[in-house]
Motif scaffolding. Structure first.
Motif, PDB file in Angstrom:
ATOM      1  N   MET A   1       0.816  -1.206   0.000  1.00  0.00           N
ATOM      2  CA  MET A   1       0.000   0.000   0.000  1.00  0.00           C
ATOM      3  C   MET A   1       0.855   1.264   0.000  1.00  0.00           C
ATOM      4  O   MET A   1       0.591   2.187  -0.735  1.00  0.00           O
ATOM      5  CB  MET A   1      -0.941  -0.021   1.198  1.00  0.00           C
ATOM      6  N   THR A   2       1.906   1.289   0.837  1.00  0.00           N
ATOM      7  CA  THR A   2       2.737   2.499   0.895  1.00  0.00           C
ATOM      8  C   THR A   2       3.639   2.630  -0.311  1.00  0.00           C
ATOM      9  O   THR A   2       4.305   3.625  -0.482  1.00  0.00           O
ATOM     10  CB  THR A   2       3.597   2.517   2.174  1.00  0.00           C
ATOM     11  N   ARG A   3       3.644   1.614  -1.156  1.00  0.00           N
ATOM     12  CA  ARG A   3       4.462   1.683  -2.370  1.00  0.00           C
ATOM     13  C   ARG A   3       3.735   2.393  -3.506  1.00  0.00           C
ATOM     14  O   ARG A   3       4.314   2.628  -4.555  1.00  0.00           O
ATOM     15  CB  ARG A   3       4.884   0.286  -2.798  1.00  0.00           C
ATOM     16  N   ASP A   4       2.484   2.734  -3.301  1.00  0.00           N
ATOM     17  CA  ASP A   4       1.710   3.436  -4.329  1.00  0.00           C
ATOM     18  C   ASP A   4       2.141   4.903  -4.356  1.00  0.00           C
ATOM     19  O   ASP A   4       1.940   5.630  -3.380  1.00  0.00           O
ATOM     20  CB  ASP A   4       0.229   3.323  -4.022  1.00  0.00           C
ATOM     21  N   PRO A   5       2.720   5.352  -5.454  1.00  0.00           N
ATOM     22  CA  PRO A   5       3.198   6.740  -5.507  1.00  0.00           C
ATOM     23  C   PRO A   5       2.084   7.774  -5.388  1.00  0.00           C
ATOM     24  O   PRO A   5       2.351   8.932  -5.053  1.00  0.00           O
ATOM     25  CB  PRO A   5       3.908   6.831  -6.862  1.00  0.00           C
ATOM     26  N   ALA A   6       0.846   7.392  -5.606  1.00  0.00           N
ATOM     27  CA  ALA A   6      -0.263   8.343  -5.513  1.00  0.00           C
ATOM     28  C   ALA A   6      -0.409   8.913  -4.107  1.00  0.00           C
ATOM     29  O   ALA A   6      -0.815  10.064  -3.944  1.00  0.00           O
ATOM     30  CB  ALA A   6      -1.568   7.683  -5.946  1.00  0.00           C
ATOM     31  N   TRP A   7      -0.074   8.142  -3.088  1.00  0.00           N
ATOM     32  CA  TRP A   7      -0.159   8.655  -1.718  1.00  0.00           C
ATOM     33  C   TRP A   7       0.686   9.915  -1.571  1.00  0.00           C
ATOM     34  O   TRP A   7       0.298  10.866  -0.907  1.00  0.00           O
ATOM     35  CB  TRP A   7       0.360   7.607  -0.725  1.00  0.00           C
ATOM     36  N   TYR A   8       1.841   9.903  -2.174  1.00  0.00           N
ATOM     37  CA  TYR A   8       2.785  11.000  -2.038  1.00  0.00           C
ATOM     38  C   TYR A   8       2.499  12.114  -3.042  1.00  0.00           C
ATOM     39  O   TYR A   8       2.542  13.293  -2.703  1.00  0.00           O
ATOM     40  CB  TYR A   8       4.216  10.473  -2.218  1.00  0.00           C
ATOM     41  N   SER A   9       2.217  11.728  -4.280  1.00  0.00           N
ATOM     42  CA  SER A   9       1.999  12.740  -5.322  1.00  0.00           C
ATOM     43  C   SER A   9       0.738  13.547  -5.054  1.00  0.00           C
ATOM     44  O   SER A   9       0.687  14.735  -5.380  1.00  0.00           O
ATOM     45  CB  SER A   9       1.955  12.103  -6.710  1.00  0.00           C
ATOM     46  N   ASP A  10      -0.267  12.939  -4.444  1.00  0.00           N
ATOM     47  CA  ASP A  10      -1.482  13.698  -4.109  1.00  0.00           C
ATOM     48  C   ASP A  10      -1.163  14.839  -3.149  1.00  0.00           C
ATOM     49  O   ASP A  10      -1.677  15.952  -3.308  1.00  0.00           O
ATOM     50  CB  ASP A  10      -2.550  12.783  -3.495  1.00  0.00           C
TER      51      ASP A  10
END
Length: 91
Positions: A1-10
């Protein structure tokens, strides 16, 4: 789950929007985006502790440097603190 770059890019996109609107000054916005990019690189690579360390720096910079607009500060802090909690659960 934390590997999804969307968490950070959002969160980076949110910072960019607030900086473009003048609600976060350019220097602070750049510092936040830099730390978020570093957090993303660590998170995507599975280095959760390093990602958390960068996210904690985002919290520190936002808390210290976003002074005149509490709503902007809180808008950055909410998803960042949520992501820190998620990383801690996975770690």
């Amino acid at each position: 789950m934390t590997r999804d770059p969307a968490w950070y890019s959002d969160i980076r996109e949110l910072v960019a929007e607030y900086a473009a609107a003048g609600r976060i000054d350019a220097r602070t916005g750049a510092a936040l985006r830099d730390r978020l990019l570093r957090a993303e690189r660590h998170g995507v690579a599975g280095r959760d502790a390093a990602a958390s360390a960068q996210l904690l720096q985002v919290v520190a910079v936002a808390t210290k440097d976003i002074r005149g607009d509490r709503a902007a500060r809180d808008a950055v802090l909410r998803p960042t603190l949520a992501l820190i909690a998620i990383v801690a659960l996975v770690d």
